[in-house]
Design a protein around this motif. Structure first.
Motif, PDB file in Angstrom:
ATOM      1  N   UNK A   1      32.566  46.703  47.420  1.00  0.00           N
ATOM      2  CA  UNK A   1      34.191  46.771  47.550  1.00  0.00           C
ATOM      3  C   UNK A   1      34.792  46.239  46.516  1.00  0.00           C
ATOM      4  N   UNK A   2      34.219  45.029  45.749  1.00  0.00           N
ATOM      5  CA  UNK A   2      35.196  44.182  44.972  1.00  0.00           C
ATOM      6  C   UNK A   2      34.851  45.119  43.503  1.00  0.00           C
ATOM      7  N   UNK A   3      33.780  45.555  43.224  1.00  0.00           N
ATOM      8  CA  UNK A   3      33.618  46.601  42.003  1.00  0.00           C
ATOM      9  C   UNK A   3      34.469  47.820  41.928  1.00  0.00           C
ATOM     10  N   UNK A   4      34.421  48.380  43.215  1.00  0.00           N
ATOM     11  CA  UNK A   4      35.188  49.504  43.482  1.00  0.00           C
ATOM     12  C   UNK A   4      36.662  49.274  43.254  1.00  0.00           C
ATOM     13  N   UNK A   5      37.248  48.049  43.741  1.00  0.00           N
ATOM     14  CA  UNK A   5      38.833  47.746  43.580  1.00  0.00           C
ATOM     15  C   UNK A   5      39.169  47.440  42.172  1.00  0.00           C
TER      16      UNK A   5
ATOM     17  N   UNK B   1      41.688  49.702  39.544  1.00  0.00           N
ATOM     18  CA  UNK B   1      42.798  48.988  38.676  1.00  0.00           C
ATOM     19  C   UNK B   1      42.394  49.026  37.265  1.00  0.00           C
ATOM     20  N   UNK B   2      41.445  49.979  36.771  1.00  0.00           N
ATOM     21  CA  UNK B   2      41.182  49.854  35.417  1.00  0.00           C
ATOM     22  C   UNK B   2      41.349  51.480  34.901  1.00  0.00           C
ATOM     23  N   UNK B   3      42.294  51.859  35.121  1.00  0.00           N
ATOM     24  CA  UNK B   3      42.486  53.388  34.909  1.00  0.00           C
ATOM     25  C   UNK B   3      42.638  53.627  33.285  1.00  0.00           C
ATOM     26  N   UNK B   4      42.972  52.799  32.773  1.00  0.00           N
ATOM     27  CA  UNK B   4      42.868  53.048  31.253  1.00  0.00           C
ATOM     28  C   UNK B   4      41.475  53.014  30.848  1.00  0.00           C
ATOM     29  N   UNK B   5      40.487  52.249  31.403  1.00  0.00           N
ATOM     30  CA  UNK B   5      39.019  52.415  31.072  1.00  0.00           C
ATOM     31  C   UNK B   5      38.503  53.664  31.704  1.00  0.00           C
ATOM     32  N   UNK B   6      39.123  54.057  32.652  1.00  0.00           N
ATOM     33  CA  UNK B   6      38.541  55.529  33.172  1.00  0.00           C
ATOM     34  C   UNK B   6      38.917  56.587  32.187  1.00  0.00           C
ATOM     35  N   UNK B   7      40.320  56.481  32.001  1.00  0.00           N
ATOM     36  CA  UNK B   7      40.675  57.395  30.805  1.00  0.00           C
ATOM     37  C   UNK B   7      40.057  57.668  29.527  1.00  0.00           C
ATOM     38  N   UNK B   8      39.495  56.529  29.038  1.00  0.00           N
ATOM     39  CA  UNK B   8      38.924  56.169  27.846  1.00  0.00           C
ATOM     40  C   UNK B   8      37.645  56.847  28.083  1.00  0.00           C
TER      41      UNK B   8
END
Length: 174
Positions: free
Chosen positions: A65-69, A73-80
Motif C-alpha cells: 500500500x505504501x509503495x503504491x501510494x 504521487x510520482x506522476x512525473x516519474x511515471x511520465x518519464x
C-alpha cells in the motif's frame, strides 16, 4: 495494463456515460512495479462501494500500500518512464525492421514488440535465453508462426538484445 503506451487513450471517460463500467489498471507496466502485484479500480462511487463491501479487510499489505501510494504521487516519474519506453520501442522497432531476417514488426500499443522472422524463431528464442536474454516465443499462437515477443527495456538492454539477435541469427544460419 498497456493503456499508458497507447495513443488511443483510456476507457475512463466511459465511466461518466455508463455508471456500471469499471476500469482496472495495474501498477506493473508503466509504473514498473510488477513485484508489488497491485493495481487500482476506477468507477462510479456506487459500484466502488459495492466492491468495497465484498472485499476482504486488509486485502493489501501495508508495504504494498505504501509503495503504491508513493507511486501514485510520482506522476512525473511515471511520465518519464513512459516517454523512455515509447522512445526505446520506436528505436527497437526501427532496428528490427532493418534486419534482413525480420519479415515483419507488428504495430504495438504496449511495452513490447512482436516480430516475425524468416525461420528458426524457436531456435533464436532458446539460444538467446541460454545466453541470458529472455524473449517470448509466440510461434504456437494463432497467426504468429515464427514470431518472437520482446519486452522493451533500457537502452543498454535493448542494444544487448539486438546485438545478440543478429549474432544468434548469423550462427544459426551458418
Amino acid at each position: 495494463a498497456y493503456v499508458d503506451f497507447s495513443t488511443l487513450g483510456s476507457a475512463v471517460s466511459l465511466i461518466q456515460k455508463y455508471p456500471n463500467v469499471v476500469v482496472l489498471q495495474t501498477l506493473s507496466k508503466a509504473f514498473g512495479l510488477a513485484g508489488i502485484r497491485c493495481g487500482f479500480c476506477l468507477g462510479s462511487p456506487d459500484v466502488i462501494q459495492l466492491m468495497n463491501n465484498v472485499k476482504a479487510p486488509y486485502n493489501v499489505n501495508s508495504m504494498t500500500s505504501e509503495v503504491a501510494m508513493n507511486a501514485m504521487k510520482s506522476i512525473a516519474t511515471l511520465e518519464k518512464n513512459i516517454a523512455g519506453i515509447l522512445e526505446q520501442r520506436t528505436l527497437v522497432a526501427e532496428a528490427l525492421e532493418r534486419l534482413d531476417f525480420v519479415e515483419k514488426v507488428f504495430p504495438s500499443d504496449a511495452n513490447f514488440l512482436l516480430f516475425r522472422v524468416k525461420a528458426k524463431a524457436i531456435e533464436l528464442y532458446k539460444t538467446m535465453a541460454d545466453a541470458g536474454v529472455v524473449t517470448r516465443y509466440r510461434g504456437n499462437e494463432l497467426h504468429c508462426n515464427e514470431c518472437i515477443r520482446v519486452t522493451i527495456g533500457t537502452a543498454e538492454e535493448n542494444t544487448k538484445f539486438l546485438a545478440l539477435l543478429q549474432k544468434t541469427w548469423d550462427e544459426l544460419k551458418a
